[in-house]
Motif scaffolding. Sequence first.
Motif, PDB file in Angstrom:
ATOM      1  N   PHE A  21       0.846  -1.196   0.000  1.00 32.53           N
ATOM      2  CA  PHE A  21       0.000   0.000   0.000  1.00 32.53           C
ATOM      3  C   PHE A  21       0.881   1.246   0.000  1.00 32.53           C
ATOM      4  O   PHE A  21       0.923   2.011   0.963  1.00 32.53           O
ATOM      5  N   PRO A  22       1.625   1.448  -1.089  1.00 37.93           N
ATOM      6  CA  PRO A  22       2.602   2.539  -1.106  1.00 37.93           C
ATOM      7  C   PRO A  22       1.955   3.920  -1.055  1.00 37.93           C
ATOM      8  O   PRO A  22       0.863   4.136  -1.586  1.00 37.93           O
ATOM      9  N   ILE A  23       2.669   4.821  -0.396  1.00 38.14           N
ATOM     10  CA  ILE A  23       2.282   6.233  -0.332  1.00 38.14           C
ATOM     11  C   ILE A  23       3.497   7.050  -0.754  1.00 38.14           C
ATOM     12  O   ILE A  23       4.540   6.491  -1.087  1.00 38.14           O
ATOM     13  N   GLU A  24       3.354   8.358  -0.736  1.00 41.87           N
ATOM     14  CA  GLU A  24       4.443   9.190  -1.243  1.00 41.87           C
ATOM     15  C   GLU A  24       5.426   9.631  -0.164  1.00 41.87           C
ATOM     16  O   GLU A  24       6.500  10.133  -0.484  1.00 41.87           O
ATOM     17  N   ALA A  48       1.416   5.871 -11.434  1.00 44.18           N
ATOM     18  CA  ALA A  48       0.777   5.656 -12.743  1.00 44.18           C
ATOM     19  C   ALA A  48       1.334   4.398 -13.401  1.00 44.18           C
ATOM     20  O   ALA A  48       0.582   3.608 -13.971  1.00 44.18           O
ATOM     21  N   ASP A  49       2.643   4.198 -13.304  1.00 43.79           N
ATOM     22  CA  ASP A  49       3.255   2.997 -13.888  1.00 43.79           C
ATOM     23  C   ASP A  49       2.760   1.733 -13.196  1.00 43.79           C
ATOM     24  O   ASP A  49       2.404   0.752 -13.851  1.00 43.79           O
ATOM     25  N   LEU A  50       2.743   1.732 -11.865  1.00 45.79           N
ATOM     26  CA  LEU A  50       2.240   0.562 -11.142  1.00 45.79           C
ATOM     27  C   LEU A  50       0.765   0.334 -11.459  1.00 45.79           C
ATOM     28  O   LEU A  50       0.347  -0.793 -11.735  1.00 45.79           O
ATOM     29  N   GLY A  51      -0.013   1.390 -11.400  1.00 45.04           N
ATOM     30  CA  GLY A  51      -1.450   1.273 -11.628  1.00 45.04           C
ATOM     31  C   GLY A  51      -1.819   0.812 -13.022  1.00 45.04           C
ATOM     32  O   GLY A  51      -2.898   0.251 -13.234  1.00 45.04           O
ATOM     33  N   ALA A  52      -0.933   1.032 -13.981  1.00 46.75           N
ATOM     34  CA  ALA A  52      -1.203   0.602 -15.360  1.00 46.75           C
ATOM     35  C   ALA A  52      -0.989  -0.898 -15.551  1.00 46.75           C
ATOM     36  O   ALA A  52      -1.410  -1.462 -16.559  1.00 46.75           O
ATOM     37  N   ASP A  53      -0.353  -1.541 -14.582  1.00 48.89           N
ATOM     38  CA  ASP A  53      -0.099  -2.979 -14.653  1.00 48.89           C
ATOM     39  C   ASP A  53      -1.315  -3.713 -14.073  1.00 48.89           C
ATOM     40  O   ASP A  53      -1.540  -3.680 -12.853  1.00 48.89           O
ATOM     41  N   TRP A  85      -0.583  -6.157 -11.202  1.00 45.67           N
ATOM     42  CA  TRP A  85      -0.271  -5.471  -9.955  1.00 45.67           C
ATOM     43  C   TRP A  85      -1.546  -4.896  -9.342  1.00 45.67           C
ATOM     44  O   TRP A  85      -1.787  -5.037  -8.143  1.00 45.67           O
ATOM     45  N   ARG A  86      -2.368  -4.271 -10.178  1.00 44.09           N
ATOM     46  CA  ARG A  86      -3.596  -3.618  -9.689  1.00 44.09           C
ATOM     47  C   ARG A  86      -4.537  -4.642  -9.052  1.00 44.09           C
ATOM     48  O   ARG A  86      -5.128  -4.381  -8.005  1.00 44.09           O
ATOM     49  N   ALA A  87      -4.678  -5.816  -9.673  1.00 41.85           N
ATOM     50  CA  ALA A  87      -5.538  -6.866  -9.104  1.00 41.85           C
ATOM     51  C   ALA A  87      -4.972  -7.352  -7.775  1.00 41.85           C
ATOM     52  O   ALA A  87      -5.720  -7.577  -6.813  1.00 41.85           O
ATOM     53  N   GLY A  88      -3.657  -7.502  -7.695  1.00 43.30           N
ATOM     54  CA  GLY A  88      -3.015  -7.915  -6.453  1.00 43.30           C
ATOM     55  C   GLY A  88      -3.163  -6.868  -5.355  1.00 43.30           C
ATOM     56  O   GLY A  88      -3.321  -7.204  -4.179  1.00 43.30           O
ATOM     57  N   TYR A  89      -3.129  -5.621  -5.752  1.00 50.34           N
ATOM     58  CA  TYR A  89      -3.314  -4.512  -4.812  1.00 50.34           C
ATOM     59  C   TYR A  89      -4.698  -4.609  -4.170  1.00 50.34           C
ATOM     60  O   TYR A  89      -4.832  -4.592  -2.944  1.00 50.34           O
ATOM     61  N   ALA A 126      -4.389   3.858   8.170  1.00 55.06           N
ATOM     62  CA  ALA A 126      -4.236   5.211   7.621  1.00 55.06           C
ATOM     63  C   ALA A 126      -3.434   5.189   6.325  1.00 55.06           C
ATOM     64  O   ALA A 126      -3.792   5.858   5.344  1.00 55.06           O
ATOM     65  N   LYS A 127      -2.358   4.404   6.290  1.00 51.69           N
ATOM     66  CA  LYS A 127      -1.555   4.311   5.065  1.00 51.69           C
ATOM     67  C   LYS A 127      -2.345   3.642   3.947  1.00 51.69           C
ATOM     68  O   LYS A 127      -2.249   4.042   2.785  1.00 51.69           O
ATOM     69  N   MET A 128      -3.126   2.619   4.297  1.00 51.09           N
ATOM     70  CA  MET A 128      -3.919   1.944   3.279  1.00 51.09           C
ATOM     71  C   MET A 128      -4.929   2.917   2.665  1.00 51.09           C
ATOM     72  O   MET A 128      -5.072   2.974   1.441  1.00 51.09           O
ATOM     73  N   VAL A 129      -5.618   3.681   3.504  1.00 50.34           N
ATOM     74  CA  VAL A 129      -6.605   4.649   2.998  1.00 50.34           C
ATOM     75  C   VAL A 129      -5.919   5.668   2.103  1.00 50.34           C
ATOM     76  O   VAL A 129      -6.394   5.973   1.003  1.00 50.34           O
ATOM     77  N   ARG A 130      -4.788   6.192   2.539  1.00 48.96           N
ATOM     78  CA  ARG A 130      -4.075   7.185   1.720  1.00 48.96           C
ATOM     79  C   ARG A 130      -3.632   6.580   0.390  1.00 48.96           C
ATOM     80  O   ARG A 130      -3.776   7.184  -0.661  1.00 48.96           O
ATOM     81  N   SER A 131      -3.091   5.368   0.429  1.00 49.81           N
ATOM     82  CA  SER A 131      -2.647   4.706  -0.785  1.00 49.81           C
ATOM     83  C   SER A 131      -3.814   4.507  -1.759  1.00 49.81           C
ATOM     84  O   SER A 131      -3.683   4.776  -2.957  1.00 49.81           O
ATOM     85  N   LEU A 132      -4.942   4.060  -1.243  1.00 59.64           N
ATOM     86  CA  LEU A 132      -6.121   3.865  -2.098  1.00 59.64           C
ATOM     87  C   LEU A 132      -6.549   5.184  -2.748  1.00 59.64           C
ATOM     88  O   LEU A 132      -6.945   5.211  -3.915  1.00 59.64           O
ATOM     89  N   TRP A 133      -6.436   6.274  -2.016  1.00 65.37           N
ATOM     90  CA  TRP A 133      -6.770   7.586  -2.554  1.00 65.37           C
ATOM     91  C   TRP A 133      -5.785   7.974  -3.651  1.00 65.37           C
ATOM     92  O   TRP A 133      -6.171   8.417  -4.732  1.00 65.37           O
ATOM     93  N   LEU A 134      -4.489   7.769  -3.397  1.00 63.07           N
ATOM     94  CA  LEU A 134      -3.474   8.118  -4.390  1.00 63.07           C
ATOM     95  C   LEU A 134      -3.631   7.301  -5.672  1.00 63.07           C
ATOM     96  O   LEU A 134      -3.377   7.807  -6.771  1.00 63.07           O
ATOM     97  N   PHE A 135      -4.026   6.029  -5.527  1.00 64.71           N
ATOM     98  CA  PHE A 135      -4.169   5.149  -6.688  1.00 64.71           C
ATOM     99  C   PHE A 135      -5.576   5.188  -7.292  1.00 64.71           C
ATOM    100  O   PHE A 135      -5.915   4.372  -8.143  1.00 64.71           O
ATOM    101  N   ASP A 136      -6.396   6.128  -6.850  1.00 60.84           N
ATOM    102  CA  ASP A 136      -7.742   6.327  -7.400  1.00 60.84           C
ATOM    103  C   ASP A 136      -8.603   5.070  -7.348  1.00 60.84           C
ATOM    104  O   ASP A 136      -9.363   4.782  -8.277  1.00 60.84           O
ATOM    105  N   GLU A 137      -8.498   4.323  -6.255  1.00 58.02           N
ATOM    106  CA  GLU A 137      -9.331   3.138  -6.037  1.00 58.02           C
ATOM    107  C   GLU A 137     -10.529   3.570  -5.192  1.00 58.02           C
ATOM    108  O   GLU A 137     -10.630   3.273  -4.003  1.00 58.02           O
ATOM    109  N   GLU A 138     -11.464   4.280  -5.826  1.00 56.94           N
ATOM    110  CA  GLU A 138     -12.532   4.955  -5.092  1.00 56.94           C
ATOM    111  C   GLU A 138     -13.398   4.020  -4.245  1.00 56.94           C
ATOM    112  O   GLU A 138     -13.652   4.303  -3.070  1.00 56.94           O
TER     113      GLU A 138
END
Length: 171
Positions: free
Chosen positions: A63-66, A81-86, A89-93, A133-145
Amino acid sequence: LLFEAHVRPKWFPATRGEQRNPKRLPLDDFKREQRRTLEALRERASRDAWREIHALHFDWWMFPIEDGRRPEYNVFRADAADLGADATWRAGYAEGVALVARAWGWDAVRAEPIPDAARHAHQRWNFWDVRLAKMVRSLWLFDEEKLFLSMQKLARTLKPDGGFRYGTLCL
């Protein structure tokens, strides 16, 4: 329940306008760590070893953040963007979010608690505020609404007035 909170903007100033984290490990390392961790999560879930999931260390690459404490796993806008395009990876996330949420007694897809009758004794919140908290932030950054809203609902269910903490830091 809604409350007002001041949230750091996406891509917090820690990125200083950079699109890629110059200290980041190669994305293939993220993907390898995710595959390894998913195998561990699946195996433990298959035998109801939820307490073992709580003890695993994985949130940096799952659950990476910045601006996490491990700069080699921080992602900036182009990295994400690179990770999310895979698609793999996205399904595993998403699967990783669902499995960790299950360990907390939460159905991330339905955005509701796992019913008591279906819940194992160790499927419960373990008070690691920073991980949620990190998971929520990561989901927000990766646009997993959908998952973002689900996990935010869990956070608000656990602490309706906010107050997630990591040591003395209010998350």
